[in-house]
Motif scaffolding. Structure first.
Motif, PDB file in Angstrom:
ATOM      1  N   LEU A  83      37.922   1.141   8.093  1.00 55.42           N
ATOM      2  CA  LEU A  83      38.617   1.416   6.833  1.00 55.42           C
ATOM      3  C   LEU A  83      38.481   2.877   6.431  1.00 55.42           C
ATOM      4  O   LEU A  83      39.448   3.510   6.020  1.00 55.42           O
ATOM      5  CB  LEU A  83      38.082   0.504   5.719  1.00 55.42           C
ATOM      6  N   VAL A  84      37.273   3.414   6.549  1.00 60.56           N
ATOM      7  CA  VAL A  84      37.044   4.816   6.188  1.00 60.56           C
ATOM      8  C   VAL A  84      37.879   5.735   7.083  1.00 60.56           C
ATOM      9  O   VAL A  84      38.479   6.699   6.608  1.00 60.56           O
ATOM     10  CB  VAL A  84      35.541   5.168   6.274  1.00 60.56           C
ATOM     11  N   ALA A  85      37.940   5.420   8.379  1.00 60.99           N
ATOM     12  CA  ALA A  85      38.744   6.227   9.309  1.00 60.99           C
ATOM     13  C   ALA A  85      40.228   6.172   8.959  1.00 60.99           C
ATOM     14  O   ALA A  85      40.979   7.095   9.261  1.00 60.99           O
ATOM     15  CB  ALA A  85      38.525   5.748  10.738  1.00 60.99           C
ATOM     16  N   SER A  86      40.641   5.096   8.286  1.00 60.00           N
ATOM     17  CA  SER A  86      42.038   4.945   7.853  1.00 60.00           C
ATOM     18  C   SER A  86      42.254   5.471   6.435  1.00 60.00           C
ATOM     19  O   SER A  86      43.268   5.192   5.819  1.00 60.00           O
ATOM     20  CB  SER A  86      42.448   3.476   7.916  1.00 60.00           C
ATOM     21  N   ASP A  87      41.256   6.193   5.897  1.00 55.23           N
ATOM     22  CA  ASP A  87      41.298   6.754   4.539  1.00 55.23           C
ATOM     23  C   ASP A  87      41.401   5.698   3.444  1.00 55.23           C
ATOM     24  O   ASP A  87      41.984   5.934   2.388  1.00 55.23           O
ATOM     25  CB  ASP A  87      42.445   7.764   4.394  1.00 55.23           C
ATOM     26  N   VAL A  88      40.842   4.521   3.690  1.00 52.57           N
ATOM     27  CA  VAL A  88      40.778   3.479   2.668  1.00 52.57           C
ATOM     28  C   VAL A  88      39.448   3.649   1.944  1.00 52.57           C
ATOM     29  O   VAL A  88      38.386   3.530   2.544  1.00 52.57           O
ATOM     30  CB  VAL A  88      40.886   2.064   3.278  1.00 52.57           C
ATOM     31  N   MET A  89      39.513   3.967   0.664  1.00 51.45           N
ATOM     32  CA  MET A  89      38.293   4.169  -0.121  1.00 51.45           C
ATOM     33  C   MET A  89      37.938   2.862  -0.830  1.00 51.45           C
ATOM     34  O   MET A  89      38.788   2.234  -1.446  1.00 51.45           O
ATOM     35  CB  MET A  89      38.494   5.289  -1.151  1.00 51.45           C
ATOM     36  N   ILE A  90      36.673   2.498  -0.729  1.00 49.40           N
ATOM     37  CA  ILE A  90      36.207   1.237  -1.297  1.00 49.40           C
ATOM     38  C   ILE A  90      35.050   1.522  -2.236  1.00 49.40           C
ATOM     39  O   ILE A  90      34.074   2.155  -1.839  1.00 49.40           O
ATOM     40  CB  ILE A  90      35.727   0.281  -0.192  1.00 49.40           C
ATOM     41  N   ASP A  91      35.173   1.070  -3.480  1.00 48.40           N
ATOM     42  CA  ASP A  91      34.096   1.325  -4.435  1.00 48.40           C
ATOM     43  C   ASP A  91      33.008   0.262  -4.405  1.00 48.40           C
ATOM     44  O   ASP A  91      31.841   0.567  -4.569  1.00 48.40           O
ATOM     45  CB  ASP A  91      34.646   1.509  -5.844  1.00 48.40           C
ATOM     46  N   ALA A  92      33.369  -0.999  -4.176  1.00 48.96           N
ATOM     47  CA  ALA A  92      32.362  -2.060  -4.165  1.00 48.96           C
ATOM     48  C   ALA A  92      32.824  -3.205  -3.275  1.00 48.96           C
ATOM     49  O   ALA A  92      33.913  -3.738  -3.467  1.00 48.96           O
ATOM     50  CB  ALA A  92      32.128  -2.578  -5.584  1.00 48.96           C
ATOM     51  N   VAL A  93      31.993  -3.573  -2.294  1.00 45.44           N
ATOM     52  CA  VAL A  93      32.310  -4.693  -1.417  1.00 45.44           C
ATOM     53  C   VAL A  93      31.285  -5.792  -1.666  1.00 45.44           C
ATOM     54  O   VAL A  93      30.081  -5.567  -1.519  1.00 45.44           O
ATOM     55  CB  VAL A  93      32.276  -4.292   0.074  1.00 45.44           C
ATOM     56  N   LEU A  94      31.773  -6.960  -2.052  1.00 47.50           N
ATOM     57  CA  LEU A  94      30.913  -8.127  -2.221  1.00 47.50           C
ATOM     58  C   LEU A  94      30.942  -8.896  -0.905  1.00 47.50           C
ATOM     59  O   LEU A  94      31.999  -9.339  -0.462  1.00 47.50           O
ATOM     60  CB  LEU A  94      31.397  -9.016  -3.359  1.00 47.50           C
ATOM     61  N   HIS A  95      29.787  -9.024  -0.273  1.00 49.82           N
ATOM     62  CA  HIS A  95      29.701  -9.683   1.025  1.00 49.82           C
ATOM     63  C   HIS A  95      29.465 -11.174   0.807  1.00 49.82           C
ATOM     64  O   HIS A  95      28.335 -11.641   0.747  1.00 49.82           O
ATOM     65  CB  HIS A  95      28.573  -9.054   1.856  1.00 49.82           C
ATOM     66  N   LEU A  96      30.569 -11.917   0.695  1.00 48.39           N
ATOM     67  CA  LEU A  96      30.488 -13.348   0.411  1.00 48.39           C
ATOM     68  C   LEU A  96      30.072 -14.173   1.619  1.00 48.39           C
ATOM     69  O   LEU A  96      29.578 -15.279   1.471  1.00 48.39           O
ATOM     70  CB  LEU A  96      31.840 -13.878  -0.093  1.00 48.39           C
ATOM     71  N   GLY A  97      30.273 -13.657   2.813  1.00 47.35           N
ATOM     72  CA  GLY A  97      30.035 -14.445   4.011  1.00 47.35           C
ATOM     73  C   GLY A  97      28.597 -14.520   4.465  1.00 47.35           C
ATOM     74  O   GLY A  97      28.294 -15.202   5.434  1.00 47.35           O
ATOM     75  N   THR A  98      27.688 -13.837   3.785  1.00 49.42           N
ATOM     76  CA  THR A  98      26.270 -13.880   4.153  1.00 49.42           C
ATOM     77  C   THR A  98      25.456 -14.241   2.921  1.00 49.42           C
ATOM     78  O   THR A  98      25.496 -13.548   1.919  1.00 49.42           O
ATOM     79  CB  THR A  98      25.805 -12.520   4.713  1.00 49.42           C
ATOM     80  N   SER A  99      24.761 -15.358   3.018  1.00 49.62           N
ATOM     81  CA  SER A  99      23.970 -15.872   1.908  1.00 49.62           C
ATOM     82  C   SER A  99      22.520 -15.427   2.052  1.00 49.62           C
ATOM     83  O   SER A  99      21.959 -15.458   3.140  1.00 49.62           O
ATOM     84  CB  SER A  99      24.048 -17.395   1.907  1.00 49.62           C
ATOM     85  N   LEU A 100      21.932 -14.998   0.943  1.00 43.80           N
ATOM     86  CA  LEU A 100      20.517 -14.622   0.908  1.00 43.80           C
ATOM     87  C   LEU A 100      19.812 -15.521  -0.102  1.00 43.80           C
ATOM     88  O   LEU A 100      20.361 -15.819  -1.162  1.00 43.80           O
ATOM     89  CB  LEU A 100      20.359 -13.170   0.471  1.00 43.80           C
ATOM     90  N   ARG A 101      18.583 -15.914   0.218  1.00 47.82           N
ATOM     91  CA  ARG A 101      17.805 -16.732  -0.726  1.00 47.82           C
ATOM     92  C   ARG A 101      16.407 -16.154  -0.836  1.00 47.82           C
ATOM     93  O   ARG A 101      15.835 -15.702   0.155  1.00 47.82           O
ATOM     94  CB  ARG A 101      17.724 -18.175  -0.232  1.00 47.82           C
ATOM     95  N   ASP A 102      15.863 -16.196  -2.053  1.00 47.95           N
ATOM     96  CA  ASP A 102      14.484 -15.743  -2.231  1.00 47.95           C
ATOM     97  C   ASP A 102      13.531 -16.915  -2.035  1.00 47.95           C
ATOM     98  O   ASP A 102      13.957 -18.026  -1.676  1.00 47.95           O
ATOM     99  CB  ASP A 102      14.297 -15.049  -3.586  1.00 47.95           C
ATOM    100  N   GLU A 103      12.248 -16.670  -2.281  1.00 49.24           N
ATOM    101  CA  GLU A 103      11.246 -17.710  -2.048  1.00 49.24           C
ATOM    102  C   GLU A 103      11.399 -18.900  -2.989  1.00 49.24           C
ATOM    103  O   GLU A 103      10.875 -19.974  -2.732  1.00 49.24           O
ATOM    104  CB  GLU A 103       9.821 -17.121  -2.145  1.00 49.24           C
ATOM    105  N   LYS A 104      12.140 -18.723  -4.078  1.00 49.81           N
ATOM    106  CA  LYS A 104      12.402 -19.830  -5.018  1.00 49.81           C
ATOM    107  C   LYS A 104      13.751 -20.491  -4.743  1.00 49.81           C
ATOM    108  O   LYS A 104      14.248 -21.251  -5.547  1.00 49.81           O
ATOM    109  CB  LYS A 104      12.357 -19.315  -6.449  1.00 49.81           C
ATOM    110  N   TRP A 105      14.373 -20.143  -3.625  1.00 49.74           N
ATOM    111  CA  TRP A 105      15.670 -20.664  -3.186  1.00 49.74           C
ATOM    112  C   TRP A 105      16.823 -20.261  -4.085  1.00 49.74           C
ATOM    113  O   TRP A 105      17.879 -20.886  -4.083  1.00 49.74           O
ATOM    114  CB  TRP A 105      15.634 -22.182  -2.984  1.00 49.74           C
TER     115      TRP A 105
END
Length: 172
Positions: free
Chosen positions: A108-130
């Motif tokens: 995207l950057v090489a195509s001059d597409v500027m992105i201010d914020a990407v929310l990565h929905l496809g990867t879930s993270l959990r803390d020790e309290k789930w």
């Protein structure tokens, strides 16, 4: 964009180090690197670093390098997560994994597409309290953990990278 080369990473930290260091971002955030290198981290940075070093568990057909069709989705308005997932399914798409997203950002950057914020929905993270989180990366290399609830609303300024569901090629 078709035929985007995806490199699968072992951890989110690995993907960040490779993905953000290979394309021109103005001054990568000290927050990422201090969290990753643990130079006198705050409690929040320590927690973030521990999550970023968790192994990514999903197998991608056993391949560490593969190609997919990816797209960047911009939201016009706030939308519920459930409704967003329904729209993706209607269009034969699913949220990109973190490795897929980080492989797509340099394209995207090489195509001059500027992105201010990407929310990565496809990867879930959990803390020790789930408690479940998603990662939000910003243009200057800042990384945030966003609490994730099934009923949450996605903000209009979020961008999300999605993958086109492609049928496996049958080899004769």
């Amino acid at each position: 964009m078709k035929s985007v080369r995806i490199v699968r990473h072992r951890t989110i930290a690995d993907a960040l180090m490779v993905g953000l260091s290979k394309h021109p971002l103005d001054g990568l955030s000290n927050r990422i690197f201090s969290a990753l290198h643990l130079n006198k981290p705050t409690v929040a940075e320590q927690e973030l670093a521990e999550m970023l070093y968790q192994p990514l568990w999903r197998e991608y057909e056993g391949e560490t390098v593969y190609e997919r069709t990816l797209a960047l989705i911009s939201l016009d308005m706030e939308i519920g997560v459930h409704e967003f997932y329904q729209e993706l399914v209607k269009n034969d798409c699913y949220p990109a994994s973190f490795s897929e997203g980080m492989s797509y950002l340099p394209v995207l950057v090489a195509s001059d597409v500027m992105i201010d914020a990407v929310l990565h929905l496809g990867t879930s993270l959990r803390d020790e309290k789930w408690m479940e989180y998603r990662l939000l990366t910003r243009e200057k290399g800042n990384v945030e953990l966003i609490h994730f609830y099934p009923a949450m609303k996605l903000k209009s300024y979020y961008r999300t990278i999605v993958v086109k569901e492609e049928k496996k090629q049958v080899k004769n």
